[in-house]
Design a protein around this motif. Structure first.
Motif, PDB file in Angstrom:
ATOM      1  N   HIS A 199      -3.145  -3.593  -2.709  1.00  0.00           N
ATOM      2  CA  HIS A 199      -2.571  -3.919  -0.670  1.00  0.00           C
ATOM      3  C   HIS A 199      -1.929  -4.939  -1.843  1.00  0.00           C
ATOM      4  CE1 HIS A 199      -6.746  -5.794  -1.277  1.00  0.00           C
ATOM      5  NE2 HIS A 199      -5.993  -7.206  -1.081  1.00  0.00           N
ATOM      6  N   GLY A 206      -4.280   1.768   4.161  1.00  0.00           N
ATOM      7  CA  GLY A 206      -4.903   1.430   3.048  1.00  0.00           C
ATOM      8  C   GLY A 206      -6.600   1.679   3.222  1.00  0.00           C
ATOM      9  N   VAL A 233       1.582  -1.190   0.175  1.00  0.00           N
ATOM     10  CA  VAL A 233      -0.178   0.019   0.225  1.00  0.00           C
ATOM     11  C   VAL A 233       0.879   1.264   0.333  1.00  0.00           C
ATOM     12  CG1 VAL A 233      -1.133   1.409   1.533  1.00  0.00           C
ATOM     13  CG2 VAL A 233      -2.001  -1.095   1.136  1.00  0.00           C
TER      14      VAL A 233
END
Lengths: 172, 725
Positions: B150, B334, B18
């Motif tokens: 991610h 994130g 992230v």
């Protein structure tokens, strides 16, 4: 117009699009050199109202069958506008299936008349707005090859073409 | 609300990917917008277009419906997700669709339409590569534009190799992309229905803009005969010409691309023939363009948001992700932590509050620290921190917690109903600080005592790993009251605003500011003035903050009328005067204070520019590292400090992280301590870089100073303290 063209060409370079220019008279020879076979295309005479911009007697199959399109490496279509500050092309999906020919191939060769290059996006959107308002058409603003960064790094050639070439037909 | 454990786990598993991706997008944004000469003008245009369109939404909705129907399509206005899904299912059913291919659409995520269609036995295939990865992994997006942000390349390769077992295991991004292109390409050709979102829709012609890079949206529409577009009602603008500023801004603001590969301006149904891709005898132009088009416009809370004076701005959002990428906390955790049911990042608080309700928004909105770094990044100028504050305030008021006897005496606030204890403690920091100074050094011993730290940890969730501020027995105001002005023939006259921290904790920087101003010929006074209300505001205590604003203006504005400038040391308080007070004060009062006040180094810069005699200031030949303050940078004030230090002979190296991570009380809270330190790590790295490592550090904000103190051996100071040596 010279400045719009030079800015267009330098923008094309920035987005990874190669470009060659051609006189109307030598169009067919140049086109043959530009495509990677097998190549298919949308007949251009109608779109540009210019008989010498024809696919006849070239290696490009005009109006192919869907199966031929799927086998093709190169797709040739016209572009309605070149946009100077972004290196974008305005592509109009037509009933001759230009959307399929420019999209379902590895290499897209766009034929653009020099006089259709506009300096910037502002001007382009005005033109496109008038066009859509008048005809109800759709327009794709295409800039560079298709790309994705979803697989961990930037890769050109996602769902659409991985390679784009612009053939500028010099104006009078 | 994400707990410390959950945040730690997310930072461990997803944090690195992230961080790398969001920072690359954020840097790309800075670079891309710096090339755009008309950037600010385009932002103003975009904002004005959205304001006008939301204002005229009912009229535009009617116009759009009429146009689409004239074009041969159908419009369905869905009240909520269930209503939208029922319609979409009926369209798929009537088409006898076995497969629906989708391009990326957040609104379709909001509807959970995939599950609804799957329940009917329809094969739903995401064609955006990132969305496809998540569909295979059965995970939720962590970013509104790059949903699989991610996941590392290795993780995607493992996923594909396990699921598809290719002859040669896939490894590189190129191989993975090629594999996905081939696999999805086949599935698109077989599909009957193409489902897309729409970034913008023009009421005049029924044209929608689809912003993509992969070409999957084009294929999704061109290769199927039935096109369903789902879009929130807020996507409507008057004409195709109105798309212009958004086309130039959306890619730059989000992932830092000047423009995405494709901006499709579709006026369905398309002229493109619907072909049978296996036909090898019929020319493509001989096929008919026998196409159906359904536009599903989704309300799902939006029309009520339009009536809500505080949440309405959310509807201007173009989902570019600038507020996610520019957010220091988002860069660490994130969208899986900083997000709700569908949306993530700073603006998600507005969306989730309007669509799902305050409870869902309240689950994550504490992750907005109000640092304001998203404010200038937002292409439509939404005051995202304010939306977060409003939602926090509404959440506070919803809860009814009994006031605790211990803190009750410390919370003489204007909050009539149960703001949580921890929020009220930090929100009433003025009272705490007053008591702290009055009882110092006893208060400091108390604060350091093991027992009391445990009590604070238990009652207030203050992390025991944080050092607490040390209160000075003599406040700045008290110190000043005992001294004589050293300026006899003043060039200017000023009030040095004794902000809470300067007055009670960092008194030295206040004394330094007085000395510097006097050295430059300014007659200074330091009267008692209420605290700005920044502390209660950051806890969502809006009425308390409003009360502070009123009292501050009542105290300071008469000084302005008497010809004094207001000089402020603490950037977060100065930002209150310049930004937030606009919401709390009448226009004239606000403007008088905002125009009459200056950040201290901005003021010094002004004095130097106007020829002040600098003979009393030190001339040096030295190096220094400077970390500006997030809110100070949003107001464009960083250059003044740099210029003044350079003028004095300093070689200044500046940090460029978005925030230090401390953000007022945020970094003290047990749940957020580790996140705060993770964010701080980026600043620490910059301050430990080659060529910076040996430099003394200065920072403008109290929080930043405390954070840097925790991160480094080097004790940081305020830049004004460099001007008195």
């Amino acid at each position: 117009m010279a400045t719009a063209r030079s800015s267009f060409e330098s923008s094309l370079e920035d987005v990874g699009v190669s470009v060659t220019s051609v006189e109307t008279a030598s169009f067919r020879e140049q086109l043959d050199e530009t495509v990677t076979p097998p190549a298919v295309g949308v007949p251009l005479e109608e779109a540009f109202d210019e008989p010498s911009l024809s696919l006849a007697d070239t290696s490009v199959t005009g109006d192919p069958t869907p199966a031929t399109l799927r086998e093709a490496t190169t797709g040739v279509t016209g572009a309605q506008l070149g946009i100077g500050d972004y290196g974008s092309l305005a592509l109009t999906p037509t009933d001759r299936a230009s959307e399929l020919v420019s999209l379902f191939v590895d290499r897209h060769v766009a034929v653009l008349r020099e006089s259709d290059i506009v300096p910037d996006m502002d001007t382009a959107i005005e033109t496109v707005h008038d066009e859509i308002d008048r005809t109800g058409h759709s327009v794709i603003l295409a800039t560079g090859p298709s790309a994705t960064a979803d697989m961990g790094a930037l890769v050109t050639g996602a769902h659409g073409p991985r390679d784009v070439h612009v053939l500028i037909v010099d104006g009078e | 609300m994400a707990t410390a454990n959950e945040l730690r786990e997310l930072m461990r598993t997803e944090g690195a990917a992230v961080e790398t991706n969001t920072q690359a997008f954020n840097e790309g944004r800075y670079e891309s917008v710096s090339d755009l000469e008309e950037y600010e003008e385009l932002k103003r245009e975009a904002r004005a277009t959205k304001e006008d369109a939301i204002e005229r939404l009912p009229e535009l909705l009617d116009q759009l419906t009429e146009t689409v129907e004239e074009n041969g399509g159908t419009v369905y206005l869905a009240d909520d997700a269930a209503d939208a899904n029922a319609y979409i299912r009926s369209v798929a059913d009537e088409r006898d669709a076995e497969r629906v291919v989708k391009s990326k659409s957040m609104t379709s995520e909001e509807l959970d339409v995939n599950e609804a269609l799957a329940a009917d036995g329809v094969d739903v295939v995401e064609t955006d590569l990132g969305e496809w990865v998540l569909q295979i992994a059965d995970e939720a997006p962590s970013h509104i534009v790059a949903p699989a942000i991610h996941k590392s390349r290795d993780a995607i390769a493992d996923l594909f190799n396990e699921r598809f077992d290719p002859e040669t295991p896939l490894e590189t991004a190129q191989e993975l992309t090629h594999f996905a292109r081939e696999t999805l390409g086949e599935r698109i050709l077989d599909a009957e229905v193409g489902l897309t979102g729409a970034n913008f829709i023009a009421a005049e012609t029924g044209t929608m803009a689809l912003v993509t890079s992969e070409g999957n949206a084009r294929k999704t529409v061109a290769a199927t005969d039935t096109h369903i577009a789902v879009a929130g009602v807020e996507k409507i603008v008057p004409t195709v010409a109105d798309f212009h500023p958004f086309i130039e801004l959306i890619g730059r603001s989000g992932t830092g691309q000047d423009i995405t590969s494709y901006v499709s301006l579709l006026t369905p149904p398309l002229e493109t023939p619907v072909v049978d891709f296996s036909d090898d005898t019929t020319p493509i132009s001989a096929f008919d363009a026998d196409r159906e088009f359904h536009l599903v416009l989704v309300d799902n809370g939006r029309l009520a948001m339009r009536e809500d004076d505080q949440l309405r701005e959310t509807l201007y959002c173009i989902r570019c992700s600038a507020c996610s990428n520019s957010c220091a906390n988002f860069q660490s955790v994130g969208g899986h932590a900083f997000g709700g049911e569908t949306y993530s990042g700073g603006i998600a608080t507005g969306w989730e509050a309007g669509i799902e309700g305050l409870d869902v928004a309240g689950e994550f909105n504490d992750l907005c620290t109000g640092c304001t770094r998203c404010v200038n990044a937002c292409p439509v100028g939404i005051d995202i921190p304010w939306i977060n504050t409003v939602v926090r305030d509404r959440r506070n008021r919803e809860r009814e917690e009994p006031a605790e006897w211990l803190v009750d005496g410390l919370t003489p606030d204007e909050e009539d109903e149960g703001a949580p204890l921890q929020k009220r403690f930090f929100g009433n920091f003025e009272t705490v600080a007053k008591l702290g100074s009055a009882t110092a050094p006893l208060s400091n011993w108390f604060a350091d005592a093991d027992l009391s730290r445990r009590l604070m940890a238990r009652l207030l969730d203050i992390d025991p790993r944080r050092e607490l501020p040390t209160f000075e027995r003599e406040t700045l105001v008290e110190w000043f009251a005992d001294r004589e002005s050293t300026v006899s023939d003043p060039e200017r006259r000023a009030v040095l605003y004794p902000d809470l921290y300067t007055n009670h904790v960092q008194v030295d920087r206040g004394k330094a500011a007085v000395e510097v101003l006097e050295a430059l010929g300014v007659d200074v006074v330091v009267p008692p003035v209420p605290s700005s209300g920044r502390a209660p505001l950051s806890q969502g205590m809006v009425s308390t903050a409003t009360d502070h604003a009123t009292r501050v203006a009542e105290t300071l504005n008469p000084h302005i009328e008497a010809g004094r400038d207001i000089v402020v040391i603490e950037p977060s308080d100065y930002a209150m005067f310049q930004r937030e007070y606009e919401k709390f004060l009448d226009e004239a009062t606000f403007t008088e204070l905002a125009d009459g006040s200056y950040e201290v180094l901005e003021y010094v810069y002004g004095l130097l520019e106007n020829g002040a005699d600098t003979s009393a200031l030190p001339d040096v030949d030295a190096e220094v590292a400077y970390h500006s303050h997030c809110q100070q940078r949003t107001l464009g004030l960083e250059p003044y400090t740099v210029a003044v230090l350079e003028d004095r002979g300093y070689d200044v190296s500046t940090s460029d992280v978005e925030c230090c991570g401390m953000a007022g009380s945020f970094g003290y809270k047990s749940d957020y301590y580790e996140l705060s330190m993770d964010v701080g790590e980026r600043l620490r790295e910059q301050l430990q870089d080659d060529g910076v490592r040996g430099r003394p550090v200065v920072a403008s904000g109290t929080s930043c100073l405390e954070q840097i103190d925790a991160l480094l051996e080097r004790q940081p100071r305020h830049p004004v303290e460099l001007l008195v040596e």
